[in-house]
Write an enzyme that holds these catalytic residues in place. Structure first.
Site, PDB file in Angstrom:
ATOM      1  N   ARG A  25       4.128   0.365   2.136  1.00  0.00           N
ATOM      2  CA  ARG A  25       3.476   1.655   3.054  1.00  0.00           C
ATOM      3  C   ARG A  25       4.679   2.093   3.810  1.00  0.00           C
ATOM      4  O   ARG A  25       5.431   1.491   4.489  1.00  0.00           O
ATOM      5  CB  ARG A  25       2.562   0.844   4.127  1.00  0.00           C
ATOM      6  CG  ARG A  25       1.906   1.963   5.046  1.00  0.00           C
ATOM      7  CD  ARG A  25       0.838   2.543   4.199  1.00  0.00           C
ATOM      8  NE  ARG A  25       0.056   3.402   4.888  1.00  0.00           N
ATOM      9  CZ  ARG A  25       0.011   5.012   5.203  1.00  0.00           C
ATOM     10  NH1 ARG A  25       1.075   5.424   4.747  1.00  0.00           N
ATOM     11  NH2 ARG A  25      -0.921   5.383   5.892  1.00  0.00           N
ATOM     12  N   GLY A  26       4.832   3.438   3.267  1.00  0.00           N
ATOM     13  CA  GLY A  26       6.328   4.010   3.650  1.00  0.00           C
ATOM     14  C   GLY A  26       6.471   4.188   5.254  1.00  0.00           C
ATOM     15  O   GLY A  26       7.500   3.918   5.811  1.00  0.00           O
ATOM     16  N   ASP A  28       5.469   2.290   7.578  1.00  0.00           N
ATOM     17  CA  ASP A  28       5.716   0.851   8.233  1.00  0.00           C
ATOM     18  C   ASP A  28       7.127   0.285   7.935  1.00  0.00           C
ATOM     19  O   ASP A  28       7.574   0.015   8.735  1.00  0.00           O
ATOM     20  CB  ASP A  28       4.808   0.031   7.628  1.00  0.00           C
ATOM     21  CG  ASP A  28       3.402   0.073   8.165  1.00  0.00           C
ATOM     22  OD1 ASP A  28       3.313   0.974   9.056  1.00  0.00           O
ATOM     23  OD2 ASP A  28       2.199  -0.641   7.765  1.00  0.00           O
ATOM     24  N   THR A  29       7.445   0.374   6.716  1.00  0.00           N
ATOM     25  CA  THR A  29       8.636  -0.349   6.396  1.00  0.00           C
ATOM     26  C   THR A  29      10.031   0.641   5.483  1.00  0.00           C
ATOM     27  O   THR A  29      11.010  -0.174   5.437  1.00  0.00           O
ATOM     28  CB  THR A  29       8.558  -1.456   5.498  1.00  0.00           C
ATOM     29  OG1 THR A  29       7.912  -0.897   4.377  1.00  0.00           O
ATOM     30  CG2 THR A  29       7.445  -2.295   6.174  1.00  0.00           C
ATOM     31  N   GLY A  57       8.345  17.479  -8.908  1.00  0.00           N
ATOM     32  CA  GLY A  57       7.706  18.151  -9.892  1.00  0.00           C
ATOM     33  C   GLY A  57       6.792  17.470 -10.864  1.00  0.00           C
ATOM     34  O   GLY A  57       6.107  18.098 -11.622  1.00  0.00           O
ATOM     35  N   GLU A  91      -2.063   1.259  -6.191  1.00  0.00           N
ATOM     36  CA  GLU A  91      -0.969   0.643  -6.978  1.00  0.00           C
ATOM     37  C   GLU A  91      -1.157  -0.837  -7.061  1.00  0.00           C
ATOM     38  O   GLU A  91      -0.911  -1.129  -8.209  1.00  0.00           O
ATOM     39  CB  GLU A  91       0.233   0.893  -5.945  1.00  0.00           C
ATOM     40  CG  GLU A  91       1.115   2.097  -6.153  1.00  0.00           C
ATOM     41  CD  GLU A  91       2.248   2.191  -5.340  1.00  0.00           C
ATOM     42  OE1 GLU A  91       2.745   3.071  -5.103  1.00  0.00           O
ATOM     43  OE2 GLU A  91       2.456   0.977  -4.539  1.00  0.00           O
TER      44      GLU A  91
END
Length: 1177
Positions: A25-26, A28-29, A57, A91
């Protein structure tokens, strides 16, 4: 949380784009833990996918799915807000789907500042996130997300909380990931395919050496032999144990740019720098670079290094900069690169054996481990006749022949005989191009003329050509372009057939470039074509012609010699079917070029060589089996001549005057049956060393007024009419070999009675031997007496207690046909170390007093057809061989009381009548020796026994762990008693493609420890090198095997290593260790020995009060994967309980023990038969 990773036998494709996919999770970490983890992966050269790698793109989700499916391993970082992102959950679902489809896919959860139960049960922040998803997302998708979270969180992984440093956790993750990535690479490499043979295991064993400094290992061998493949495979398998690794390939272009450039590229690769470092001087490297690598343990492969100085400088750099425990593998075609300095261990890569070669070829030709049924014969032709153990050739030819039909295969193989494969030749040519001109000339001469010739003579001849052969041949050996093999005490030079074909092709290329002039001729058909077409032969330097195969008038070839002024080497072989002496043109025009150094004209039809001037540069003249009666009438000036071979010239009546051959060292007149006299000039030559006149049956005298102090040996065996020997040998002439048995000499010649310290003296049994002085000779050989004054044994009993024999080291009896037994007083020879008996056909037994020869180390009995009994031998014995003793039945005990010797070997070649007690004596001796060395004193103990295979006894000694192949797998049970006493055996087939009795055989086993998933870790090897029946100089004696034979041996050091590995494997696991033993046997020159079976036996040393080993525990704690047999040996008791018993009681006790021993073997035999019958059904 401890990480436990399981994988199936399937493997990820080698072409997978990413090693690791990170799901996170971007918010968060991304800027913290994940970025540090990603950087650690990069430092360790782990290809990692992280979401910012998606091209701008692009269709984002499709790119993500493609990246997931193109990754080997997944790290999922569960953080506080991971579940709030539907993107992350999608994911995760895709990742878990990949794992379901392929069990080998590894998913590692990392619980970052969150409890694993929150993820597994979707509680806490995950519950709040899913409440939102229930309201806004598809219910089916939500359920998939919940399932994926539960399944992922159930996997073993890592937990990061406030009490644990993140840097420490990241290091642990990297260490756990590395083995899984590299084991996959290794399995994929095996499918490429890689054949794990002894070359690989030997190098891997060197890596296990513990070193307090940087360990440098050299892998050396000819081009195409598999050096790079071995190094690459080891890098894949072992790199996970190191903090950095790299494979660095050298090339000519790279080496031209210099050491600083090479060093910069190498360090940049080790430090994972995107751009090359700048290094202006390897001895002054910036401190910031040194700091980065100073404490790193790394694994580096330097491939195909050809420059010695660069190798030395790089090794020195690594020693100064890298951490202890680092390993450097350096591969090269030139051994001198490794010996110049800094390389501790060197392994020479040998050709693959036939079995492994066929497997590698089949992988490439049929995509299978064995040939198709209809292609087996064609495949063996490729493997045995052409590739001959070279992996490059096996791979290229296998790929080339794939999908082709049988007729195309046959056509391709016939074409290969004439036109070598260009891809193979291109690789081999690299080594040739690196040679200087003299080395090239030597190599071409060996390929076209001297293949399998004696190296000492070759060196002399090539030196006379101005090629500096001593250093030149050493360079060719170092570059693996030629090799040396031994036969008896002589060494011969040879080359691989692929290199020989390369040399031939080079000569043909020179022919095209030089306007039709060829320097070397070796093909008879080609020679005939050249003479028929009347081509220019002015530049020919060497020529071999088989006169049996020529299609033109032979006199044309011989007369044409005068047109070859550059001819150095000439060999005319075979019979010439015409009368040359009646050809006037021939007699008038015959002339030998003065540049000739070597003439071989065996079976020469001439009675008299025409009156010519022999070449003054001539070094060696060989005219074996010729009609010649006289070589020359007048003395010849031959200052370079060193060797004359006139063996079996049965019409030779006169030995030439050799006064002009001032450099002559050896002359052989063996079996010149008409020779009546030896010219006295021979004994006056200043450098003469050896004169051979064996079996010159017309020779009556050997006389001279002088004896050159250079003389080392005079052999006159079987000169049945030799009545006079008057050569004045000086008293200080020591280390002389003088062999005069089977002559007409009845007394030892007075001209040698005063001599001392002879190397070897041979004579007929005679009372005159009593007069010889103390220290007369270290070796004496005796034959039947000429005058039978007494019984031969009585004569010997009076001769042995005399001075010359009391100081004797070696005594041999050869063809003593009147000797029915050795004298009982042989024990007086207290200095005797070696005793040989050969072809003494009426001897039936040896005296019991032989056990009192306290210094005797070797006893060899060869071709004594009536020998029936061998008594106990002295404890000093370390080598015993009975060969072709067809009547030998009883061997009471090999030694009376074995000393604590580190090595011993006992052989019974073709002794097929040995009784059961003899086999029991062999096994008892083995057990006794193992008992004495059980408490290892640091020495490598090795005992070997070689004897005919006997179904009733010896096979049953390996009942549970015996295989009819060359390998066996054994499971070690939990109750196995740790012991270092492992006995191995192989069954050698009597049907071999060569005479096994005249070759040294290298045999042993490699042991591997099972790691699961059909992976094996090499542990130890046991290797032996011995002539199984000892070399016999007399070709009359046949050494071919008349039955299958067993080799049984104990090797202490590797057995100890296996036990240590078993103990280590047992730590932390309840699984039984699995061992695989692969047995091998081949000759010194790499001819494969056929193995029909193999086995192992553990002897657990239990010393009783009486000091004996109990054999009842030998099989305890083992299960064989070949045969499942019930072990009944626990019932057997063999301890000595005879103390204090009467004689009758002792005999009764011994009979009972023998009966129990026999019944034990019978029960095992029945079990074996039952198992075999079940297998056949």
């Amino acid at each position: 949380m401890a990480l436990s990773l399981a994988s199936s036998s399937s493997s990820s494709p080698l072409t997978a784009r990413y090693d690791v996919f990170i799901s996170f999770r971007g918010e968060d970490t991304r800027n913290g833990f994940t970025s540090h983890l990603h950087a650690a992966f990069l430092r360790n050269q782990i290809q990692t996918f992280i979401d910012y790698r998606i091209p701008k793109g692009g269709v984002v989700w499709n790119e993500l799915v493609e990246a997931i499916r193109d990754s080997k391993l997944f790290v999922v970082i569960f953080s506080e807000n991971y579940a709030s992102s539907s993107w992350c959950l999608r994911e995760l679902v895709e990742i878990m789907e990949c794992k379901k489809k392929n069990e080998q896919v590894i998913v590692i959860p990392v619980f970052y500042k969150i409890e694993p139960t929150h993820v597994r049960k979707q509680s806490g922040s995950y519950r709040r996130a899913f409440d939102e998803h229930e309201r806004s997302s598809n219910r089916k998708h939500v359920q998939q997300w919940r399932t994926a979270l539960t399944e992922a969180s159930d996997l073993s992984g890592f937990t990061c909380n406030h009490h644990r440093q993140e840097a420490e956790l990241i290091d642990e993750i990297v260490k756990e990931i590395f083995p899984n990535l590299n084991s996959n690479c290794y399995r994929d490499e095996l499918k490429s395919p890689f054949i794990c043979n002894r070359n690989y295991t030997s190098v891997k064993s060197l890596l296990k050496f513990k070193s307090e400094k940087v360990l440098v290992i050299g892998i050396w061998g000819m081009a195409g032999i598999g050096k790079t493949t071995i190094a690459t495979t080891l890098l894949h398998e072992c790199s996970s144990e190191y903090e950095g690794h790299c494979f660095f390939a050298f090339s000519k272009n790279l080496e031209r740019k210099g050491l600083n450039h090479i060093c910069a590229k190498l360090l940049s690769q080790l430090l994972n720098q995107d751009q090359d470092l700048r290094i202006d001087n390897i001895r002054v490297i910036h401190s910031s670079i040194i700091r980065k690598i100073k404490h790193r343990k790394v694994f580096v492969v330097l491939d195909d290094v050809t420059n010695s100085q660069i190798a030395v400088d790089l090794i020195q750099l690594f020693r100064n900069c890298l951490s202890s425990g680092s390993k450097i593998i350096l591969t090269t075609r030139d051994r001198n690169v490794l010996t110049s300095g800094g390389v501790e261990e060197i392994h020479e890569v040998k050709e693959m054996n036939f079995e492994d070669s066929l497997k590698l070829f089949s992988h490439n030709a049929f995509n299978d481990s064995h040939p198709k049924k209809d292609y087996y014969e064609l495949s063996t032709r490729v493997v045995a006749d052409y590739a001959k153990g070279i992996p490059l050739a096996l791979t290229i030819l296998g790929s080339f022949l794939r999908t082709k039909g049988k007729s195309e295969w046959d056509s391709a193989l016939r074409k290969l005989r004439k036109y070598p494969n260009p891809d193979i030749q291109q690789v081999l040519r690299l080594s040739y191009d690196a040679l200087d001109d003299d080395e090239k000339n030597i190599l071409l001469d060996v390929a076209c003329f001297f293949h399998k010739h004696e190296i000492e003579k070759i060196t002399r001849i090539l030196n006379s050509c101005g090629f500096f052969a001593d250093i030149g041949i050493k360079s060719l050996l170092d570059k693996s372009l030629v090799s040396i093999y031994s036969n008896s005490s002589y060494k011969y030079i040879k080359m691989h057939s692929l290199i020989q074909k390369m040399c031939w092709k080079i000569i043909h290329e020179e022919y095209s470039k030089n306007g039709g002039q060829q320097t070397r001729l070796w093909n008879t058909e080609e020679v005939c074509n050249i003479f028929q077409d009347e081509r220019d032969i002015y530049g020919v330097e060497s020529m071999i012609v088989d006169m049996n195969e020529i299609t033109i008038d032979p006199s044309i070839i011989i007369i044409a010699l005068r047109k070859m002024p550059k001819l150095r080497l000439l060999a005319l072989r075979g019979n010439i079917n015409m009368d040359l002496e009646g050809n006037r043109v021939f007699l008038e025009d015959f002339q030998l070029p003065n540049d000739l150094r070597y003439i071989e004209w065996n079976k020469c039809p001439l009675n008299f060589v025409p009156s010519i001037s022999w070449p003054q540069k001539l070094v060696q003249l060989s005219m074996r089996d010729s009609n010649v009666q006289k070589l020359w009438n007048t003395p010849q000036n031959l200052p370079s001549l060193e060797f004359i071979d006139l063996c079996s010239c049965k019409r030779l009546i006169e030995c030439p005057n050799l006064a002009g051959a001032t450099n002559l060292k050896t002359i052989s007149l063996y079996r010149c049956e008409s020779l009546q006299d030896v010219h006295p000039s021979i004994f006056s030559l200043p450098k003469i060393q050896n004169l051979y006149v064996n079996f010159c049956t017309s020779l009556k005298r050997l006389c001279s007024n002088y004896c050159s102090p250079s003389l080392l040996g005079l052999w006159a065996i079987g000169c049945s009419n030799l009545e006079e020997f008057s050569i004045p040998i000086m008293s200080d002439h020591s280390n002389l070999t003088l062999v005069l048995p089977a002559t007409a000499l009845t007394e030892v010649p007075s001209t040698i009675m005063h001599l001392k310290n002879l190397e070897w003296f041979g004579f007929n049994i005679s009372y005159s031997l009593q007069k010889l002085p103390l220290n007369f000779a270290s070796k004496i050989s005796l034959k039947d007496p000429i005058k039978h004054e007494d019984d031969t044994c009585i004569m010997l009993s009076r001769i042995l207690p005399t001075p010359a024999f009391l100081s004797l080291k070696q005594l041999s009896f050869f063809e003593c046909k009147s000797l029915s037994k050795l004298p009982y007083n042989i024990h007086v020879l207290q200095s005797l170390q070696v005793l040989h008996l050969q072809s003494c056909h009426v001897i039936t037994s040896l005296p019991k007093s032989i056990k009192n020869l306290q210094q005797l180390m070797e006893l060899m009995i060869l071709d004594c057809e009536l020998l029936q009994y061998v008594p106990p031998l002295p404890p000093s014995i370390i080598y015993f061989a009975a060969v072709n003793c067809k009547s030998l039945k009883e061997v009471s005990s090999l030694t009376s009381e074995p000393l604590r010797k580190h090595k011993a070997c006992f052989g019974f070649h073709n002794c097929t009548k040995l009784d059961d007690d003899a086999y029991e004596a062999v096994l008892k001796d083995l057990k006794s020796r193992i008992q004495l060395v059980a408490n290892n004193d640091g020495y490598p103990h090795r005992f070997c026994y070689y004897l005919p295979s006997k179904e009733s006894i010896i096979n049953e000694w390996f009942p549970d762990y015996y295989s009819r192949e060359a390998s066996i797998i054994v499971e070690v049970a939990p109750d196995h008693k740790i012991s270092s006493c492992l006995v191995g055996c192989i069954l050698i087939s009597q049907y071999q493609s060569f005479n096994l009795g005249k070759k040294k055989v290298i045999f042993g086993w490699e042991c591997y420890l099972g790691k699961g998933c059909n992976e094996w870790e090499w542990i130890a090897c046991s290797g032996n090198r011995t002539p199984l029946s000892r070399y016999v100089s007399d070709d009359v004696i046949t050494l071919e095997m008349v039955s299958d034979h067993k080799v049984v041996w104990y090797d202490g050091e590797p057995s100890k290593k296996i036990m240590e590995a078993i103990k280590e494997r047992r730590k932390g696991t309840t699984c039984n260790p699995i061992l695989k033993f692969e047995f091998y046997a081949h000759t010194e020159d790499n001819e494969e020995v056929v193995i029909k079976g193999c086995g192992i036996r553990w002897m657990h040393v239990h010393v009783s009060h009486e000091g004996e080993i109990s054999p009842d525990a030998t099989h305890e704690g083992y299960k064989s994967h070949d045969l499942e047999l019930e072990d009944e040996s626990d019932e057997l008791e063999l301890e000595d309980e005879s103390d204090g018993l009467e004689l009758e009681d002792i005999e009764r006790k011994e009979n009972r023990k023998r009966s129990e021993f026999t019944s034990w073997f019978q029960r095992l035999l029945l079990s074996c038969c039952r198992a075999n019958t079940e297998e056949e059904i």
